[in-house]
Design an enzyme around this catalytic site. Sequence first.
Site, PDB file in Angstrom:
ATOM      1  N   GLY A  86     -22.094 -41.477 -17.237  1.00 23.95           N
ATOM      2  CA  GLY A  86     -20.849 -41.255 -16.517  1.00 23.95           C
ATOM      3  C   GLY A  86     -21.138 -40.849 -15.078  1.00 23.95           C
ATOM      4  N   ASP A 128     -30.351 -54.865 -13.989  1.00 20.64           N
ATOM      5  CA  ASP A 128     -29.356 -53.789 -13.978  1.00 20.64           C
ATOM      6  C   ASP A 128     -28.598 -53.848 -12.651  1.00 20.64           C
ATOM      7  OD1 ASP A 128     -27.953 -51.361 -13.907  1.00 20.64           O
ATOM      8  OD2 ASP A 128     -29.534 -50.285 -14.990  1.00 20.64           O
ATOM      9  N   HIS A 174     -27.715 -52.970 -17.729  1.00 19.37           N
ATOM     10  CA  HIS A 174     -27.628 -51.508 -17.676  1.00 19.37           C
ATOM     11  C   HIS A 174     -27.322 -50.851 -19.017  1.00 19.37           C
ATOM     12  CE1 HIS A 174     -26.957 -47.619 -15.754  1.00 19.37           C
ATOM     13  NE2 HIS A 174     -25.796 -47.527 -16.396  1.00 19.37           N
ATOM     14  N   SER A 232     -28.628 -43.514 -17.402  1.00 14.27           N
ATOM     15  CA  SER A 232     -27.714 -43.628 -16.272  1.00 14.27           C
ATOM     16  C   SER A 232     -27.507 -42.235 -15.672  1.00 14.27           C
ATOM     17  CB  SER A 232     -26.411 -44.283 -16.728  1.00 14.27           C
ATOM     18  OG  SER A 232     -25.629 -44.689 -15.648  1.00 14.27           O
ATOM     19  N   TRP A 233     -26.261 -41.742 -15.584  1.00 17.52           N
ATOM     20  CA  TRP A 233     -26.048 -40.359 -15.147  1.00 17.52           C
ATOM     21  C   TRP A 233     -26.791 -39.392 -16.075  1.00 17.52           C
ATOM     22  CZ3 TRP A 233     -25.106 -36.650 -11.905  1.00 17.52           C
ATOM     23  CH2 TRP A 233     -24.753 -35.386 -12.380  1.00 17.52           C
TER      24      TRP A 233
END
Length: 329
Positions: free
Chosen positions: A53, A274, A302, A120-121
Amino acid sequence: MDKALGQKRASYHLYPPIDPYDQRMMETGDGHSVYMEQCGNPDGIPVVVLHGGPGGGCSPAMRRYFDPSIYRIVLFDQRGCGRSRPHASVLYNTTWHLVADIEMIRKALGIDRWMVFGGSWGATLSLIYAQAHPEHVAALALRGVFLMTKPELDWFYGGGAGKFWPDLWAKFIGVIAEDEHEDLIAAYHRRLFSGDLVQEARFARAWAGWENALASIESNGAGGESPSDYARAFARLENHYFYNGGFLNEDQQILDNMYRIEDIPGVIVQGRYDMICPPVSAYALSQSWPKGRLTMVGKAGHALSEPGISRELVHTMDTFAQKRKFLDL
């Protein structure tokens, strides 16, 4: 291949579905209640899972990257999303609040050292947490690296990715007045925090839709539309963090602080194609991390659900399990 088939292929590499043996809401002391669950072996290797996120929330599929007979799997929904409350709230919601929450959970569960798994985050937060508390991190498993830098945000919200997806980019910027296109994060921020719930929901779906469409190499831009409640939390939280530069003191803070975790082993699993978090960040990270090993997945984007990504992550965690004694866990 459609998205559903891609997810089905990814599930071939995962462990069977499991249910939590412990679920609870944890009070942070500043108005937030954080949902936390534990799965797998209560006496196993502890691993905390950090979702993406910001604002993505954790899902049952995230439990399945670990052998449940070996791992004690800890998942939680970060502030403001998933089952945590208040929903979509950005009050007392910064990177450093999340780092404190991770420590709160670790202490509450009586864990001295654990592995950290994030994408990711979640990879960003994993690195920041490890740099803040290296004595409590045994190893890192990262996917789709995002280093919370301005060039990365410019790539995704300044037109870089849009050069590969011009039709979707036109849709993303088309809802914003042309004289605001120079800073789309700020433009969306004004709308996502307008106080008008109808307007917030509309722009949240547009924000989430742009990211969802580019997540998987298999989707060809057909990411689907997120439910309104999910989209609003996801978009508000993600935009809040990006608008504030991830609440970091400097743009290259993560790379500049890699010396803090130079002795912690780790694996980076990165999709070669990605579009959300380009591989240049994963490569730069690997070059700054003596004990970090980079694995590029040739035909992958991703998403955590990409078959090649799932296969490599399960293999990574199985390999770490075999090296338990070397991790002192």
